[in-house]
Design a protein around this motif. Structure first.
Motif, PDB file in Angstrom:
ATOM      1  N   LYS A  13       0.829  -1.219   0.000  1.00  0.00           N
ATOM      2  CA  LYS A  13       0.000   0.000   0.000  1.00  0.00           C
ATOM      3  C   LYS A  13       0.858   1.261   0.000  1.00  0.00           C
ATOM      4  N   ALA A  14       0.388   2.264  -0.728  1.00  0.00           N
ATOM      5  CA  ALA A  14       1.070   3.569  -0.716  1.00  0.00           C
ATOM      6  C   ALA A  14       0.033   4.655  -0.484  1.00  0.00           C
ATOM      7  N   ASP A  15       0.466   5.804   0.000  1.00  0.00           N
ATOM      8  CA  ASP A  15      -0.458   6.931   0.194  1.00  0.00           C
ATOM      9  C   ASP A  15      -0.793   7.574  -1.146  1.00  0.00           C
ATOM     10  N   GLN A  16       0.170   7.528  -2.042  1.00  0.00           N
ATOM     11  CA  GLN A  16      -0.058   8.157  -3.346  1.00  0.00           C
ATOM     12  C   GLN A  16       0.627   7.354  -4.443  1.00  0.00           C
ATOM     13  N   ILE A  17      -0.092   7.164  -5.538  1.00  0.00           N
ATOM     14  CA  ILE A  17       0.515   6.467  -6.685  1.00  0.00           C
ATOM     15  C   ILE A  17       0.889   7.504  -7.727  1.00  0.00           C
ATOM     16  N   ILE A  18       2.124   7.419  -8.192  1.00  0.00           N
ATOM     17  CA  ILE A  18       2.569   8.350  -9.231  1.00  0.00           C
ATOM     18  C   ILE A  18       2.720   7.545 -10.510  1.00  0.00           C
ATOM     19  N   ASP A  19       1.894   7.862 -11.478  1.00  0.00           N
ATOM     20  CA  ASP A  19       1.911   7.111 -12.737  1.00  0.00           C
ATOM     21  C   ASP A  19       3.077   7.602 -13.588  1.00  0.00           C
ATOM     22  N   VAL A  20       4.086   6.738 -13.760  1.00  0.00           N
ATOM     23  CA  VAL A  20       5.246   7.127 -14.566  1.00  0.00           C
ATOM     24  C   VAL A  20       5.352   6.238 -15.811  1.00  0.00           C
ATOM     25  N   THR A  21       4.204   5.818 -16.320  1.00  0.00           N
ATOM     26  CA  THR A  21       4.185   5.002 -17.530  1.00  0.00           C
ATOM     27  C   THR A  21       4.898   5.754 -18.658  1.00  0.00           C
ATOM     28  N   GLY A  22       5.809   5.052 -19.327  1.00  0.00           N
ATOM     29  CA  GLY A  22       6.528   5.654 -20.460  1.00  0.00           C
ATOM     30  C   GLY A  22       7.739   6.479 -20.042  1.00  0.00           C
ATOM     31  N   MET A  23       7.947   6.614 -18.746  1.00  0.00           N
ATOM     32  CA  MET A  23       9.064   7.447 -18.256  1.00  0.00           C
ATOM     33  C   MET A  23      10.286   6.588 -17.914  1.00  0.00           C
ATOM     34  N   LEU A  24      11.456   7.221 -18.009  1.00  0.00           N
ATOM     35  CA  LEU A  24      12.690   6.617 -17.507  1.00  0.00           C
ATOM     36  C   LEU A  24      12.905   7.142 -16.095  1.00  0.00           C
ATOM     37  N   LEU A  25      13.221   6.246 -15.187  1.00  0.00           N
ATOM     38  CA  LEU A  25      13.517   6.657 -13.809  1.00  0.00           C
ATOM     39  C   LEU A  25      15.006   6.449 -13.558  1.00  0.00           C
ATOM     40  N   MET A  26      15.686   7.557 -13.310  1.00  0.00           N
ATOM     41  CA  MET A  26      17.139   7.463 -13.104  1.00  0.00           C
ATOM     42  C   MET A  26      17.489   7.944 -11.705  1.00  0.00           C
ATOM     43  N   PRO A  27      18.608   7.424 -11.161  1.00  0.00           N
ATOM     44  CA  PRO A  27      19.046   7.955  -9.866  1.00  0.00           C
ATOM     45  C   PRO A  27      19.380   9.437 -10.018  1.00  0.00           C
ATOM     46  N   GLY A  28      19.084  10.238  -9.003  1.00  0.00           N
ATOM     47  CA  GLY A  28      19.421  11.662  -9.047  1.00  0.00           C
ATOM     48  C   GLY A  28      20.862  11.819  -9.493  1.00  0.00           C
ATOM     49  N   PHE A  29      21.109  12.738 -10.423  1.00  0.00           N
ATOM     50  CA  PHE A  29      22.465  12.912 -10.947  1.00  0.00           C
ATOM     51  C   PHE A  29      23.351  13.565  -9.884  1.00  0.00           C
ATOM     52  N   ILE A  30      24.626  13.249  -9.988  1.00  0.00           N
ATOM     53  CA  ILE A  30      25.616  13.842  -9.074  1.00  0.00           C
ATOM     54  C   ILE A  30      26.571  14.671  -9.914  1.00  0.00           C
ATOM     55  N   ASP A  31      26.779  15.904  -9.531  1.00  0.00           N
ATOM     56  CA  ASP A  31      27.749  16.743 -10.238  1.00  0.00           C
ATOM     57  C   ASP A  31      28.924  16.980  -9.298  1.00  0.00           C
ATOM     58  N   ALA A  32      30.015  16.298  -9.578  1.00  0.00           N
ATOM     59  CA  ALA A  32      31.171  16.330  -8.669  1.00  0.00           C
ATOM     60  C   ALA A  32      32.145  17.445  -9.026  1.00  0.00           C
ATOM     61  N   HIS A  33      31.697  18.414  -9.821  1.00  0.00           N
ATOM     62  CA  HIS A  33      32.617  19.505 -10.196  1.00  0.00           C
ATOM     63  C   HIS A  33      31.825  20.788 -10.430  1.00  0.00           C
ATOM     64  N   THR A  34      31.584  21.514  -9.326  1.00  0.00           N
ATOM     65  CA  THR A  34      30.936  22.826  -9.472  1.00  0.00           C
ATOM     66  C   THR A  34      31.762  23.879  -8.740  1.00  0.00           C
ATOM     67  N   HIS A  35      31.619  25.106  -9.197  1.00  0.00           N
ATOM     68  CA  HIS A  35      32.229  26.260  -8.516  1.00  0.00           C
ATOM     69  C   HIS A  35      31.105  27.265  -8.266  1.00  0.00           C
ATOM     70  N   PHE A  36      30.502  27.195  -7.092  1.00  0.00           N
ATOM     71  CA  PHE A  36      29.475  28.176  -6.703  1.00  0.00           C
ATOM     72  C   PHE A  36      30.119  29.183  -5.753  1.00  0.00           C
TER      73      PHE A  36
ATOM     74  N   THR B  29      33.399   9.680 -15.406  1.00  0.00           N
ATOM     75  CA  THR B  29      32.357  10.628 -14.983  1.00  0.00           C
ATOM     76  C   THR B  29      32.224  11.795 -15.967  1.00  0.00           C
ATOM     77  N   ILE B  30      31.008  12.319 -16.051  1.00  0.00           N
ATOM     78  CA  ILE B  30      30.774  13.593 -16.741  1.00  0.00           C
ATOM     79  C   ILE B  30      30.251  14.572 -15.691  1.00  0.00           C
ATOM     80  N   SER B  31      31.043  15.580 -15.395  1.00  0.00           N
ATOM     81  CA  SER B  31      30.611  16.651 -14.485  1.00  0.00           C
ATOM     82  C   SER B  31      30.479  17.912 -15.329  1.00  0.00           C
ATOM     83  N   THR B  32      30.167  19.042 -14.685  1.00  0.00           N
ATOM     84  CA  THR B  32      29.943  20.236 -15.524  1.00  0.00           C
ATOM     85  C   THR B  32      31.049  21.277 -15.451  1.00  0.00           C
ATOM     86  N   ASP B  33      31.802  21.351 -14.336  1.00  0.00           N
ATOM     87  CA  ASP B  33      32.699  22.485 -14.089  1.00  0.00           C
ATOM     88  C   ASP B  33      31.895  23.794 -14.149  1.00  0.00           C
ATOM     89  N   HIS B  34      30.656  23.722 -13.646  1.00  0.00           N
ATOM     90  CA  HIS B  34      29.794  24.916 -13.654  1.00  0.00           C
ATOM     91  C   HIS B  34      30.514  26.055 -12.933  1.00  0.00           C
TER      92      HIS B  34
END
Ligand code: DUC
Ligand code: ZN
Ligand code: ZN
Length: 457
Positions: free
Chosen positions: A38-61, A310-315
């Motif tokens: 059982k879940a409190d809410q069902i999120i219909d993601v039919t047709g979607m790709l589910l990927m792990p949250g991306f990690i950007d290991a190279h930013t300069h903020f 890895t692909i990071s951004t060097d943002h």
């Protein structure tokens, strides 16, 4: 609160499978074919790709550099990151020259804590070597910092070969990992002097004074120093085929070498610097510079073969007004491009849909590998029971056109203006909470500082 993501295709570093994901609180409870719990809410993601949250290991903020400060701070930068599917950034903490690592760490916490909308960590910059810094390295591990950064160029941060050797020796003892910016500073300075003497101070001199072989030389030198120490190292923002050959040679000698590249080196070529309109050319100035089409090809091939991890951004973003500082003197153009908001869609479009890389490779280089390399796996980087519920919901059919005007990064241009993506990010979930929906960032500045462990890649 329990959410059930139903009907999607779950992507991992090993491939794809049809599966549901059950999330409770901040964590993934279960990933399975047809979850009946059982879940409190069902999120219909039919047709979607589910990927792990991306990690950007190279930013300069919020970085003071090139006599100015980056346009994006931790709030605007992390909002842009989330919008681009990035749920964790690892930024470079940079102590002022002569100051302690502790000072640098405190400074970066002050910049980031309570202001960052995604999760975050810091690499620590080592720009000198002495007994005080050596003693501080142990404390860095206790503070959740397991990765470091050294620069072979930039006077304000650059470290010599001797200091680099000693620093790597200490990191070896600790099982640490270090990313290195590889360019030959001395010869670059000489080439700049020649351009000055010739009165060639336009933007097109920028790539000519930082050629690929001077990056390759620095990669080679670093790798020989790493050989002397017997330690794995990371080549950050690797841009070209000659530098890749140095990595290959070191691996043939038996060394462990990790390599990172960035979207700008995969999608753009050095013709951007030849635009006679100053502003249109200066916006692409970064170091190392954008290379040739042949280099792009070599980078894609290396990604495909698993030779780049890895692909990071060097943002490192600057507004067009900031970029204007170099009219008449290209050395004064602040170097860096915005990237966190577009990385996932660009790599999916230019890499996956063209079959240069598989979806599994995309998942590895954007999420799984940086999580492993920088000590966050399996909390981050994978969709499996027990992991943080950081989820990117990607609609492969919802193409869109990249426009600076639509971006939330604090920059008034985008390097990929007018580029049509294949598909787009529909939702981003950060630790079980909806952080982005259809381009609207919902998350506030409550990203968590992540205590990181050792490299397991
Ligand atoms: N290169 C850039 O272009 N900007 C920031 C740091 C770097 O290495
Ligand atoms: Zn760099
Ligand atoms: Zn950088």
């Amino acid at each position: 609160m329990k959410y059930l993501f139903r009907g999607g295709t779950v992507v991992s570093g090993r491939g794809t499978r049809r599966a549901d994901i059950l999330v409770e609180g901040e964590k993934i409870l279960e990933v399975g074919r047809s979850i009946t719990r059982k879940a409190d809410q069902i999120i219909d993601v039919t047709g979607m790709l589910l990927m792990p949250g991306f990690i950007d290991a190279h930013t300069h903020f919020d970085l003071d550099v090139c006599n100015t400060t980056t346009a994006d701070n931790f709030t605007t930068g992390s909002r842009a990151a989330l919008r681009g599917g990035t749920t964790t950034v690892v930024d470079f903490a940079c102590p002022n020259k002569g100051e302690s690592l502790h000072h640098g760490l405190e400074l970066w916490h002050r910049k980031a804590d309570g202001r960052t909308c995604c999760d975050y960590g810091f690499h620590m910059t080592i720009d000198d070597w002495n007994p005080k810094i050596e003693a501080e390295i142990d404390d860095m591990y206790a503070a959740g910092i397991s990765s470091f950064k050294m620069y072979m160029t930039y006077p304000a941060m650059m470290i010599g070969d001797n200091a680099m050797y000693h620093a790597l020796k200490k990191l070896k003892e600790k099982g640490g990992i270090c990313g290195v910016h590889c360019e030959n500073s001395g010869v670059i300075d000489a080439l700049i002097e020649e351009k000055k003497a010739a009165g060639e101070m336009g933007v097109s001199s920028h790539p000519r004074t930082r050629p690929d072989f001077l990056e390759a030389e620095a990669v080679s030198r670093l790798l020989r120093i790493a050989e002397a120490v017997d330690i794995p190292v990371v080549i950050v923002h690797l841009t070209n085929a000659a530098a890749l050959r140095e990595v290959e040679a070191a691996r043939k000698r038996g060394q462990k070498v990790y390599a990172e590249t960035c979207p700008q080196y995969l999608l753009l070529d050095d013709s951007v610097y030849d635009n006679p309109d100053y502003s249109l050319a200066a916006r692409y100035v970064c170091a190392p510079p954008i290379r040739k089409a042949e280099d792009q090809k070599a980078l894609w091939m290396a990604l495909r073969r698993g030779e780049i991890q890895t692909i990071s951004t060097d943002h490192c973003s600057f507004t067009l007004a900031q970029k204007d500082a170099g009219r008449g003197d290209f050395t004064k153009i602040p170097g860096g491009l915005p990237g966190v908001e577009t990385r996932g869609e660009l790599i999916y479009t230019a890499g996956v849909t063209t079959r240069k890389i598989s979806l599994a490779t995309m998942c590895r280089v954007l999420a799984e590998n940086p999580a492993k390399l920088y000590g966050m796996f399996p909390r981050k980087g994978i969709l499996q029971a027990g992991a943080d519920a950081d989820i990117v919901v990607y609609d492969p059919l919802a193409d869109h056109v990249i426009r600076a005007a639509d971006m939330v990064a604090n920059v008034d241009y985008n390097p990929y203006e007018g580029f049509t993506t294949r598909g787009s990010i529909q939702q981003v979930w950060l630790r079980g909470r909806l952080a982005v929906e259809h381009g609207t960032v919902l998350a506030g500045p409550d990203g968590k500082y992540i205590l990181r462990g050792k490299n397991c890649l």
